[in-house]
Design a protein around this motif. Sequence first.
Motif, PDB file in Angstrom:
ATOM      1  N   SER A  93      26.864 -83.143  -5.850  1.00 33.82           N
ATOM      2  CA  SER A  93      26.143 -84.406  -6.038  1.00 33.82           C
ATOM      3  C   SER A  93      25.236 -84.667  -4.846  1.00 33.82           C
ATOM      4  O   SER A  93      24.114 -85.155  -4.999  1.00 33.82           O
ATOM      5  CB  SER A  93      27.126 -85.542  -6.237  1.00 33.82           C
ATOM      6  N   LEU A  94      25.711 -84.299  -3.648  1.00 32.99           N
ATOM      7  CA  LEU A  94      24.857 -84.421  -2.466  1.00 32.99           C
ATOM      8  C   LEU A  94      23.584 -83.624  -2.670  1.00 32.99           C
ATOM      9  O   LEU A  94      22.469 -84.086  -2.415  1.00 32.99           O
ATOM     10  CB  LEU A  94      25.592 -83.889  -1.242  1.00 32.99           C
ATOM     11  N   PHE A 139      21.269 -85.216  -5.490  1.00 29.48           N
ATOM     12  CA  PHE A 139      20.619 -86.493  -5.287  1.00 29.48           C
ATOM     13  C   PHE A 139      19.697 -86.512  -4.085  1.00 29.48           C
ATOM     14  O   PHE A 139      18.838 -87.349  -3.980  1.00 29.48           O
ATOM     15  CB  PHE A 139      21.668 -87.600  -5.180  1.00 29.48           C
ATOM     16  N   PHE A 140      19.879 -85.565  -3.171  1.00 31.57           N
ATOM     17  CA  PHE A 140      19.033 -85.623  -1.966  1.00 31.57           C
ATOM     18  C   PHE A 140      18.300 -84.314  -1.768  1.00 31.57           C
ATOM     19  O   PHE A 140      18.831 -83.260  -1.841  1.00 31.57           O
ATOM     20  CB  PHE A 140      19.893 -85.965  -0.765  1.00 31.57           C
ATOM     21  N   VAL A 182      31.520 -83.221  -5.025  1.00 27.75           N
ATOM     22  CA  VAL A 182      30.845 -84.129  -4.093  1.00 27.75           C
ATOM     23  C   VAL A 182      29.652 -83.428  -3.460  1.00 27.75           C
ATOM     24  O   VAL A 182      28.536 -83.977  -3.403  1.00 27.75           O
ATOM     25  CB  VAL A 182      31.830 -84.601  -3.008  1.00 27.75           C
ATOM     26  N   LEU A 183      29.874 -82.182  -3.014  1.00 24.43           N
ATOM     27  CA  LEU A 183      28.771 -81.472  -2.374  1.00 24.43           C
ATOM     28  C   LEU A 183      27.641 -81.237  -3.358  1.00 24.43           C
ATOM     29  O   LEU A 183      26.462 -81.350  -3.027  1.00 24.43           O
ATOM     30  CB  LEU A 183      29.276 -80.141  -1.809  1.00 24.43           C
ATOM     31  N   PHE A 203      37.161 -81.300  -6.317  1.00 20.46           N
ATOM     32  CA  PHE A 203      36.543 -82.583  -5.979  1.00 20.46           C
ATOM     33  C   PHE A 203      35.490 -82.402  -4.889  1.00 20.46           C
ATOM     34  O   PHE A 203      34.367 -82.924  -4.997  1.00 20.46           O
ATOM     35  CB  PHE A 203      37.635 -83.556  -5.513  1.00 20.46           C
ATOM     36  N   ALA A 204      35.857 -81.614  -3.867  1.00 20.35           N
ATOM     37  CA  ALA A 204      34.922 -81.400  -2.769  1.00 20.35           C
ATOM     38  C   ALA A 204      33.657 -80.731  -3.281  1.00 20.35           C
ATOM     39  O   ALA A 204      32.528 -81.122  -2.938  1.00 20.35           O
ATOM     40  CB  ALA A 204      35.582 -80.540  -1.692  1.00 20.35           C
TER      41      ALA A 204
END
Lengths: 632, 172, 114
Positions: A627-628, A631-632, A624-625, A620-621
Amino acid sequence: MASCWIENSTLLTAIVGTWAPFVTFVLIMLFTRHRPKTSAGLSLASATVSLASALVLLGGHWNLQRPLEYTGRWLVSGDIYIPFGYLLDPVSLLMLTVVAIIGFLVQFYSLGYMAGDPGFSRYFALMSLFLWSMMCLTISPTLFQLYIFWELVGLSSYFLIGFWYEKFSAGQAGKKAFVMTRLGDVAMFLGVLLILLHLGNLNILEIDSPKIVGLMPPEMLTLAALLIFGGIIGKSAQFPLLTWLPDAMQGPSPVSALLHSSTMVAAGVYLFERLFPFFLFSSTATTVGLAIGTISMLLASTMAMVSRDIKQIWAYSTISQLGFMLMGLDAGGLFAGAFHLTTHAAFKALLFLCAGVFIHQYGTNDIYDLAAKGTRRMRVPMLCTIIGAGALAGLPPLSGFFSKEVILAKLAGLPNPIWLVAALLGVFLTAYYAFRPIFIMLFPPSLPAANASNAAPEGTRHRLLYRIMVGPLVILAGATVALGFLQTPLRNFLAGQYTGLTTAGGAHLGWLPYVTSLLATGGVALTWWEFGRPGARQTGFVDGIPVIARFFAERWYLDRLYRAILDHAVDRGISAVLAQNDTRVIDGSIDGISRGTVLAGRLAALINAGMIQYRLLMIFAATVLLSLYFFF
Amino acid sequence: MTLHGLIFYLLASVILASTGMAITRRNLVHAVLYLVFSFIGSALLFCLFGAPFLALLQVIIYAGAIMVVFLFIVMMVKPDLSEGTVLPLRQLLPMVLFGFMYAVVGVLVAVTDPAGRAVLETAVAKPTEFGHYVFARHYLAVEIISLILLIGLMGALHLGREKVPKEPEEPS
Amino acid sequence: MIVPFGHVIVLAGALFLLGITCAVCRRNLIMVVLGVEIMLNAASIIFLAGALRWFSMEGQVFVVMVLAIAATEVAIGLALIVYAYRRTGSVDPINFNCLNEQPTGSQLAGFIRE
């Protein structure tokens, strides 16, 4: 263009002529490696085809007005379009013919020279490869294609110089040739890239057209010209990259003949002819070229004056003559350079093939040994050597005289008289070193007992081989004599090239031919006094001063210098730093990373207790990273 | 706010609340029952999104079959209900950390994405149309689904056999 | 006129977060599988909303897939739980760590020295 190439007889001839050797190479390598006779037959047939097509092309386009260019698309990468094709203009046609003729004669000669060699088939395959790459180089319409075949020429000459690879020195010489020319090639590649950057393509006709001056700033133009000239220095063995050529004689003699006369080293001068207007746009580049040509010419002449190895003497003479050609070209004489290239191809091939006959017969390279063994009894090769050396020295009725005179006239037209003086000095030295081995071989101090079996080749097979070898010699000797009288037709033929750029043929000084022939005769006379006259001590005036003689014999310590630079600067300096960097930084950091990884793994294992939920959490982590990151 | 919007927010709060209750229950039976509520709320949401057939499937398969299977398992296993805290801190803390990052990213994406601003219009895919669509366009996918279900069946059968074959090298 | 698409995304995201919390934090294998179900449900919701948003039935077809996957996963997952329970008598995931090899302190120290 692809659809109509069959109908176009010119293009068809060019394609057949240039690609026949390659087909032969493939066929020999794949099928007939163990059938030497078939291989030789194939190779000779393809050389004949090439010769015929080159002659047809030359004859059919004798009155060529505009360059013929045929290109097809080969690669498209973004905006860069890489064509592949044929460019036929006077310069390339002349060169193509020279290459084809010399290639054919050398291959014919090799039938006798290489007979019985275990690598017979391989030899002919490589010769075909060599011929193919040189012919394709000659007719390249773009610098890119030219560069490809330029490297192929280097590669095949590497194979051929190291042909007897069991011999350690041969392998070394091959490597040396390859690496030293590569040094220049890197510079040339950078130059080509520079042109590509500014011009957008590498079409030779566009590079040669005056519009390049508008597209490239002058300093960039000079830089590109100098870089490309670096490639020429490497290929044509000019100062400071000249030491590979004398070592390249480790290959078989016919290879040296081909290498020195029309293919490998001539490729450099040919490139200069090809980009002749481009070089003329930059006066700095031509001055540098003039200086390098002069230095190489004088340097190589002095080296040739003390050498005892017959092939080495001719190798040095090649360097000096190439320097001569570059001088002529840089002085603005396209015809001067091209004409000397042509005549030089004839007489240098002749000299090397003659030397090959001697070496084949007596098994030694040393001129004193050859003299003692009775070289003078081999009448035809000896006579041919004298003709070749006469042309090399520039004695009046032979072709070398005419071509040198054209170059000298160009140099005389330059404002600075130093180039002319240097060239005249070169003429004198050339005459001296060209006739030194001849007088030594003609007048040995003690004639050996008339040993008939040693002098005349015994056995019908041996005699046949001898005849095969002598045939090309006679043809080349005839060419050497006759080429000088073809000056006017050739000049007219080349006049079609780069119209408007060929400045009026220099100051045609009436006294120049006399001075030249006087100097050449003087050189020959000096040699005769030292080596030829009855009771001569057979030591040159240079040998009287041991320091200088040693200096010349060691090639001005250039090899030692390079060795020292390599040892000190590269081996101990850069390599040591790099090695230390390797062990300390790279190895250390990689070791550290791997150890750290394992350690971190162990520690992480300690924490997460191997539980599946922590793995799920990690997934999961990571998501999330990620996706960070996305997206950025 | 339209009537449909009101229904959506109502359903969303029901779903989130019941799910939140479900994952914090110590008693597994309660958790499963809360989850049934959540799934029924999802089914209503499906209906709102114009997929009545899928809403029915959701009720039958999820809220019906799957949850019942869960109940069976809970009864079979009889887990020890006196375990420690429901959500142990050494697992919850990193979860909260990453969950917070996830929430930030999600909200930012939902806010910045121009596609997210479009307002949903009501529309209904009738079961007939849906069936035609599935079997006309995605018959291969249906086959694959059936294969997956077959594999699931075989796996469950294999694992659930009464006699567990003992592999000697595996530590018990 | 229901709601903006973004609101559905937020709902599905929150549901997914609850599901992953359940799967990661609950010390019970059954709850882990339950958490996975919640996550799949969140995926179904966003698929349906997407189908409505772009007027394409592909999203709905995919929900059928999700249902099938969920059913299969539950069947196999729960069978595995029963199997594990029979062998160890526990459903606490902390007991299923035989893949983990706990290094001793001396091993670690020796490793650091290398």
